[in-house]
Enzyme design. Structure first.
Site, PDB file in Angstrom:
ATOM      1  CD  GLU A 208      -2.975   0.597   2.435  1.00 61.36           C
ATOM      2  OE1 GLU A 208      -3.346   1.535   3.147  1.00 61.36           O
ATOM      3  OE2 GLU A 208      -3.314  -0.588   2.622  1.00 61.36           O
ATOM      4  CG  HIS A 226      -6.296   1.757   4.651  1.00 58.90           C
ATOM      5  ND1 HIS A 226      -5.004   1.391   4.923  1.00 58.90           N
ATOM      6  CD2 HIS A 226      -6.985   1.565   5.803  1.00 58.90           C
ATOM      7  CE1 HIS A 226      -4.912   0.996   6.190  1.00 58.90           C
ATOM      8  NE2 HIS A 226      -6.104   1.091   6.737  1.00 58.90           N
TER       9      HIS A 226
END
Length: 261
Positions: A208, A226
């Protein structure tokens, strides 16, 4: 940052020697703006006598809601249907058009049965699902949905790997709102492409904010950036907990309520 007595860190901030050196020797507390603490070097913090806190409870409902939302979007093909219409595809109602799968009578395996996992289970039961708390993966072959809520630790990194995915039902789906590296993303892509499992819904990623390119091309995958705790009320509550922790240590000289290290 130099000369800081207290710091608020986010989940993407590595909290360790480099940060501590930059802040200076007077640093006394780091309030982590998250419930997860995989970004923190606790050994380095202990060596310097730095207090670490996190923000539990206030994000439980928001993250659990997102997990259920991702599951519904995947099973009922909501995100897929949205993409279909935005492409201006021709369509008409029919008895077999874009059939999905309901949640009622499905078995939900919950990996990480803490605050968030239990709340996901409570919500799932309202949809008629059977909830199976999973402290081990020995019953992974029984579940229709596997949802992840465990912390990222050395023992949970790539917990869901090719072997685990191979033991799931071909009709089962995976939901991850925990931490990306809990899943071996390359193994997940292969499992989806081969039909080893039926789909996945992800809010977190192994590297990420990078998302494995192949995931973007798979239709039976729902992806969000997220968003687990991303509601106004939740982020406000997380901020308040961070401020309370800083105040406890730096002003009141008391033990912060949410100390984790």
């Amino acid at each position: 940052m130099a000369g800081a007595d207290g710091i608020v860190a986010t989940p993407i901030d590595p909290v360790g020697d480099a940060l501590f050196d930059a802040a200076g020797p007077q640093l006394r507390v780091v309030a982590n703006f998250a419930v997860g603490t995989d970004n923190i070097d606790f050994e380095a913090a202990r060596a310097r006598g730095i207090v670490i806190t996190n923000t539990p409870d206030v994000l439980t409902a928001a993250t659990a809601e997102l997990a259920i939302g991702l599951l519904l979007a995947l099973q009922r093909r909501i995100a897929e249907g949205d993409r279909f219409l935005r492409r201006r595809e021709q369509w008409g109602w029919s008895t077999s058009f874009m059939l999905g799968t309901g949640l009622q009578d499905l078995t939900l395996g919950v990996v990480g049965y803490g605050r968030i996992g239990r709340e996901v289970g409570r919500l799932a039961e309202a949809f008629g699902m059977t909830v199976l708390p999973m402290r081990e993966l020995d019953r992974i072959g029984e579940v229709d949905v596997l949802t992840l809520h465990c912390p990222l630790k050395p023992e949970t990194r790539h917990l869901i790997d090719a072997a685990a995915l191979a033991r799931m039902k071909p009709t089962a789906v995976l939901v991850n709102t925990a931490r990306g590296p809990v899943v071996d993303e390359a193994a997940l892509v292969e499992a989806l492409q081969r039909g080893t499992i039926a789909g996945a819904a992800l809010d977190v990623y192994e590297r990420e904010p990078e998302v494995t390119e192949a995931l973007l091309a798979i239709e039976n995958v729902v992806l969000t950036p997220h968003l687990g705790s991303a509601t106004l009320a939740t982020r406000d509550g997380m901020g308040r907990l961070c401020v309370e922790a800083l105040r406890a240590v730096l002003i009141d000289g008391t033990e912060p309520a949410n100390r984790v290290g």
